[in-house]
Design an enzyme around this catalytic site. Sequence first.
Site, short mmCIF file in Angstrom:
data_model
loop_
_atom_site.label_atom_id
_atom_site.label_comp_id
_atom_site.label_asym_id
_atom_site.label_seq_id
_atom_site.Cartn_x
_atom_site.Cartn_y
_atom_site.Cartn_z
N LEU A 27 32.97 1.46 19.99
CA LEU A 27 34.39 1.63 20.32
C LEU A 27 35.00 0.24 20.52
O LEU A 27 34.29 -0.72 20.80
CB LEU A 27 34.54 2.40 21.64
CG LEU A 27 33.96 3.81 21.68
CD1 LEU A 27 33.97 4.35 23.11
CD2 LEU A 27 34.75 4.74 20.77
N LEU A 67 31.37 -0.34 24.68
CA LEU A 67 32.72 -0.34 25.26
C LEU A 67 33.15 -1.79 25.45
O LEU A 67 32.36 -2.59 25.97
CB LEU A 67 32.71 0.36 26.63
CG LEU A 67 32.32 1.83 26.65
CD1 LEU A 67 32.13 2.30 28.10
CD2 LEU A 67 33.42 2.66 25.99
N VAL A 97 28.02 -3.26 26.65
CA VAL A 97 29.34 -3.86 26.83
C VAL A 97 29.60 -4.84 25.68
O VAL A 97 28.79 -5.72 25.39
CB VAL A 97 29.46 -4.56 28.20
CG1 VAL A 97 30.79 -5.31 28.30
CG2 VAL A 97 29.36 -3.52 29.32
N LYS A 98 30.74 -4.62 25.05
CA LYS A 98 31.14 -5.47 23.93
C LYS A 98 31.93 -6.66 24.46
O LYS A 98 32.95 -6.49 25.15
CB LYS A 98 32.07 -4.66 23.03
CG LYS A 98 31.54 -4.37 21.66
CD LYS A 98 32.65 -3.67 20.90
CE LYS A 98 32.26 -3.36 19.52
NZ LYS A 98 33.34 -2.69 18.79
N ILE A 99 31.48 -7.85 24.11
CA ILE A 99 32.20 -9.07 24.50
C ILE A 99 32.44 -9.89 23.23
O ILE A 99 31.51 -10.13 22.47
CB ILE A 99 31.38 -9.90 25.52
CG1 ILE A 99 31.14 -9.09 26.80
CG2 ILE A 99 32.08 -11.23 25.84
CD1 ILE A 99 30.42 -9.84 27.92
#
Length: 275
Positions: A27, A67, A97-99
Site C-alpha cells: 500500500l 504501510l 513499514v514503508k520508508i
Amino acid sequence: MRLFLDSGILEEIEEIQSYGILDGVTLNPSLVKKAVENIRKSGKAKINMADYIKKILNTVPGLPVSLEVIGLDEQQMIDEARRLYDLFNPVANNVYVKIPVNCAFGDKENDFDAVGAIKAAASEGIPINCTLIFTPEQALLAAKAGASFVSPFVGRIDDHIRKRAGITFKKEDYFPSEGITQGSTLLDDNGILSGIDLVRKIVKIFNRYGIGTKVLAASIRNTRQLRESALAGADIATAPYNVIKGLVCHLKTREGMEKFTGDVVQEYASLLRGD
Ligand code: E4P
C-alpha cells in the site's frame, strides 16, 4: 518469486487471495486514498480508515502488508514507523513499514534522514520496506541500514527514460529490458537502461556481497515486466490487480479451449460428470 498485490481495494485482495497465489500486499498513501474514497463515494458503507486498514491486515494473516510513512524528517519517520507498527501490527502480525529511501524534495536537503530512520526503526525490530528506489546505490544504502525489502520502481524508471527522450507512450506499454536506442544513442538513466535493468543490477550487487535484503520489484505495469522481474532474480514482485489478472491469459490458450470444448462427445462428458 513471491507475488504481492499492489492495491488497497479489499475485494481485489480477497479475490487474488482466494486463488491461493497471494504472498503479500503493498500500500502507499495514494492506494489507501483511492480505496477509501471509492467506498465513501459509493455510499455503500461508512468507514473509518484505521478500521479499513485493519480489515486488510486481517484478510491476509501471515502475509506481509506494507504501510507507508509520510514524515519529511528522520524523527517524524521514526515516530510514524513506531506508531504504524504499534497500532497495526498487533492485528495480524504482518506489518512492514514503508520508508522512502530519501524524503527530500523541493528546497529540502535532508538527504540521509530516511536512511537514518530505516536504521533506527529496523534496529527496533520493525521490518522495513524501503521504497522509491531508482538506483542500485540507493538499494545498497537501504540494505546496509537494515531494510528487509527494497522496492525498485520498474515502471517509473521506464516512464522517466521515455519522457526525457520525448517518446509518447501509454502507462501499460512494454519497455524493453535491454533499453532502447534513439538514433545511435542507447538511452539510459545514469547507466540504468530500464526498470528491469535496475532490478537486475540490484540483484547482482546483493548476490555478490551476500546481502540478505529481498528485492521487491514494484511499479509493474504489464505482465511481461512481471516475467522479466522473475528472470532478473527479484525475490518478490508487486503488481496491480489488472496485471495479475492478465497473467493467466494467452490467445492460444483461449483458442485451445474452444477446440477442446468443441470436440467433447457425449460419451466422454458422461464419463466425467457421472450421468
Ligand atoms: C509499490 O510499492 C508502489 O507503491 C507501486 O508499485 C507504485 O506503482 P506505480 O508507479 O504504478 O504508481
